[in-house]
Write a protein that holds these residues in place. Structure first.
Motif, PDB file in Angstrom:
ATOM      1  N   PRO A  32       0.823  -1.218   0.000  1.00  0.00           N
ATOM      2  CA  PRO A  32       0.000   0.000   0.000  1.00  0.00           C
ATOM      3  C   PRO A  32       0.850   1.257   0.000  1.00  0.00           C
ATOM      4  N   GLY A  33       0.242   2.352  -0.416  1.00  0.00           N
ATOM      5  CA  GLY A  33       0.896   3.654  -0.339  1.00  0.00           C
ATOM      6  C   GLY A  33       1.642   4.090  -1.574  1.00  0.00           C
ATOM      7  N   LEU A  34       1.675   3.262  -2.622  1.00  0.00           N
ATOM      8  CA  LEU A  34       2.357   3.647  -3.867  1.00  0.00           C
ATOM      9  C   LEU A  34       1.445   4.558  -4.677  1.00  0.00           C
ATOM     10  N   ALA A  35       1.913   5.743  -5.025  1.00  0.00           N
ATOM     11  CA  ALA A  35       1.147   6.627  -5.894  1.00  0.00           C
ATOM     12  C   ALA A  35       1.022   5.972  -7.264  1.00  0.00           C
ATOM     13  N   LEU A  36      -0.209   5.780  -7.719  1.00  0.00           N
ATOM     14  CA  LEU A  36      -0.417   5.053  -8.971  1.00  0.00           C
ATOM     15  C   LEU A  36      -1.635   5.588  -9.715  1.00  0.00           C
ATOM     16  N   SER A  37      -1.431   5.837 -11.006  1.00  0.00           N
ATOM     17  CA  SER A  37      -2.523   6.279 -11.871  1.00  0.00           C
ATOM     18  C   SER A  37      -2.483   5.476 -13.159  1.00  0.00           C
ATOM     19  N   GLU A  38      -3.538   5.589 -13.950  1.00  0.00           N
ATOM     20  CA  GLU A  38      -3.567   4.904 -15.240  1.00  0.00           C
ATOM     21  C   GLU A  38      -2.465   5.430 -16.158  1.00  0.00           C
ATOM     22  N   ALA A  39      -2.107   6.699 -16.007  1.00  0.00           N
ATOM     23  CA  ALA A  39      -1.042   7.281 -16.836  1.00  0.00           C
ATOM     24  C   ALA A  39       0.300   6.623 -16.555  1.00  0.00           C
ATOM     25  N   ASP A  40       0.548   6.223 -15.298  1.00  0.00           N
ATOM     26  CA  ASP A  40       1.798   5.538 -14.959  1.00  0.00           C
ATOM     27  C   ASP A  40       1.933   4.227 -15.724  1.00  0.00           C
ATOM     28  N   GLU A  73      -7.917   7.222  -4.068  1.00  0.00           N
ATOM     29  CA  GLU A  73      -7.361   8.575  -3.984  1.00  0.00           C
ATOM     30  C   GLU A  73      -5.913   8.625  -4.468  1.00  0.00           C
ATOM     31  N   GLY A  74      -5.649   7.873  -5.554  1.00  0.00           N
ATOM     32  CA  GLY A  74      -4.355   7.937  -6.215  1.00  0.00           C
ATOM     33  C   GLY A  74      -3.259   7.104  -5.613  1.00  0.00           C
ATOM     34  N   HIS A  75      -3.574   6.248  -4.623  1.00  0.00           N
ATOM     35  CA  HIS A  75      -2.555   5.411  -3.995  1.00  0.00           C
ATOM     36  C   HIS A  75      -3.055   3.975  -3.859  1.00  0.00           C
ATOM     37  N   THR A  76      -2.108   3.043  -3.981  1.00  0.00           N
ATOM     38  CA  THR A  76      -2.476   1.633  -3.809  1.00  0.00           C
ATOM     39  C   THR A  76      -2.900   1.385  -2.367  1.00  0.00           C
ATOM     40  N   THR A 131       0.545 -10.408 -23.757  1.00  0.00           N
ATOM     41  CA  THR A 131       1.674  -9.777 -23.070  1.00  0.00           C
ATOM     42  C   THR A 131       1.342  -8.354 -22.625  1.00  0.00           C
ATOM     43  N   ALA A 132       0.265  -7.782 -23.151  1.00  0.00           N
ATOM     44  CA  ALA A 132      -0.111  -6.420 -22.742  1.00  0.00           C
ATOM     45  C   ALA A 132      -0.413  -6.341 -21.248  1.00  0.00           C
ATOM     46  N   PRO A 133      -1.210  -7.268 -20.680  1.00  0.00           N
ATOM     47  CA  PRO A 133      -1.409  -7.214 -19.220  1.00  0.00           C
ATOM     48  C   PRO A 133      -0.116  -7.390 -18.432  1.00  0.00           C
ATOM     49  N   THR A 134       0.813  -8.179 -18.959  1.00  0.00           N
ATOM     50  CA  THR A 134       2.104  -8.343 -18.298  1.00  0.00           C
ATOM     51  C   THR A 134       2.846  -7.014 -18.219  1.00  0.00           C
ATOM     52  N   VAL A 135       2.824  -6.267 -19.316  1.00  0.00           N
ATOM     53  CA  VAL A 135       3.472  -4.959 -19.338  1.00  0.00           C
ATOM     54  C   VAL A 135       2.792  -4.003 -18.359  1.00  0.00           C
ATOM     55  N   ALA A 136       1.465  -4.081 -18.288  1.00  0.00           N
ATOM     56  CA  ALA A 136       0.725  -3.226 -17.360  1.00  0.00           C
ATOM     57  C   ALA A 136       1.122  -3.523 -15.912  1.00  0.00           C
ATOM     58  N   ALA A 137       1.182  -4.814 -15.577  1.00  0.00           N
ATOM     59  CA  ALA A 137       1.589  -5.198 -14.224  1.00  0.00           C
ATOM     60  C   ALA A 137       3.032  -4.804 -13.963  1.00  0.00           C
ATOM     61  N   GLY A 138       3.876  -4.977 -14.974  1.00  0.00           N
ATOM     62  CA  GLY A 138       5.277  -4.624 -14.831  1.00  0.00           C
ATOM     63  C   GLY A 138       5.493  -3.147 -14.590  1.00  0.00           C
ATOM     64  N   ALA A 139       4.605  -2.309 -15.116  1.00  0.00           N
ATOM     65  CA  ALA A 139       4.711  -0.866 -14.883  1.00  0.00           C
ATOM     66  C   ALA A 139       4.580  -0.548 -13.394  1.00  0.00           C
TER      67      ALA A 139
END
Length: 357
Positions: A32-40, A73-76, A131-139
């Protein structure tokens, strides 16, 4: 069907089919607590996205990611992160001519023999579309590693078919569709790919992926080795037929006096081990090299059999990458980041109280 989850504590479960309504994954175990958005996440997906140059499949997928859960609110929040990518440009009719036959070199035959049923549309679960979901998770893993340890995961293409490519500088990798680190070779690569596409054939590639800023101590001996888990993950990438850590197969011809990385008070003198000794990270860059086979879906007619075992000639129509290795760099980076994030959490759980000098 099993085999869709990667990781122990930082776990990713991949779902969907190439021509289904959507693909995606669930990332479970992200702290928890990682700032994360769809843009990331989107910035990494755009690097892998199809249709970005004439040298890859012209399937037009925007690959827009949707975060369904696990972020408030923008955080995991520490709860499972659901990621969805909708398929918008599937052309299932392109595969009607191979519904009853098996493409040479593809997973059609083995899938059908194992499960008794197969989705011929774009290869179903065997498609590189997954592989697209893999890249998303890897981000997500990349960002968490970078913010918590300063770890940076980057890759580049070191060979396109028979053409070797030198490493010049990281700054060049994102300036061309091949992820090549030598800008002087890009025109040659483009001409080679144009000729290959006209011939209706395909070719393989070699990808290097390097993680810098990996702390010492990640991994474990015997069955939970860091390098073993890296190889396991990389072999899960479509078309990968070989994985090297550090010197890899070059170590066969090396002598012990050359291969063993000497140490000084200032650190290691070389890195033939690829940043891993005894399954545990040394603090040096973790270096991985991948051999990617030629794309199996080609327009050239080839001999095969149908479901009844009768001889047929197969020609694969539709939109395909003449070299799947061209878009493999972001995927290899994602896989390495996922393994490293998992081992970072495993190390924290086991050795969080160990004082490392």
């Amino acid at each position: 069907m099993s085999g869709n989850t990667l990781g122990t504590l930082f776990r990713v479960t991949n779902f969907g089919e190439s021509h289904g309504p959507a693909i995606g994954c669930v990332v479970d175990g992200c702290p928890p607590g990682l700032a994360l958005s769809e843009a990331d996440i989107q910035i990494e997906l755009d690097r892998r996205r199809p249709g970005t140059s004439r040298h890859v499949t012209q399937r037009q997928e925007s690959d827009r990611v949707e975060i369904l859960s696990g972020v408030f609110e923008g955080h995991t929040t520490g709860t499972p992160i659901g990621l969805l990518i909708r398929n918008i440009d599937a052309r299932s009719k392109d595969y009607s001519n191979i519904a009853e036959t098996f493409r040479p070199g593809h997973a059609d035959y083995s899938y059908f023999k194992k499960y008794g049923v197969r989705d011929p549309r774009g290869g179903g679960r065997s498609s590189a579309r997954l592989t697209a979901p893999t890249v998303a998770a890897g981000a997500i893993a990349k960002k968490w590693l970078r913010e918590n340890f300063g770890t940076q995961v980057r890759g580049y293409m070191s060979a396109l078919g028979p053409i070797p490519l030198d490493f010049v500088s990281w700054e060049h990798v994102e300036t061309n569709p091949f992820f090549a680190a030598d800008p002087s070779r890009v025109q040659e690569l483009e001409e080679y790919m144009d000729a290959l596409r006209k011939a209706g054939d395909s070719v393989g590639a070699r990808i290097e992926v390097i993680a810098e800023g990996v702390p010492v101590g990640w991994g474990a001996p015997i069955y939970d080795r860091l390098d073993a888990d890296i190889a396991h993950a990389m072999m899960g990438l479509n078309a990968v037929k070989g994985v090297e850590i550090g010197a890899g197969f070059r170590s066969v011809a090396q002598r012990g006096s050359e291969h063993g990385d000497e140490m000084t008070p200032d650190g290691f003198l070389t890195n033939n081990a690829g940043g891993v000794l005894g399954g545990i990270s040394t603090g040096q860059p973790v270096c991985v090299s991948l051999a990617i086979k030629p794309t199996s879906s080609i327009r050239t007619e080839r001999r095969s059999v149908d479901k009844a075992g009768q001889a047929v000639m197969v020609q694969t129509l539709g939109r395909h990458d003449p070299c799947v290795g061209i878009r493999a760099t972001p995927i290899a980076e994602a896989l390495l980041a996922l393994v490293l994030a998992d081992h970072a959490l495993l190390d924290r759980a086991l050795c969080g109280t160990v004082l490392r000098r």
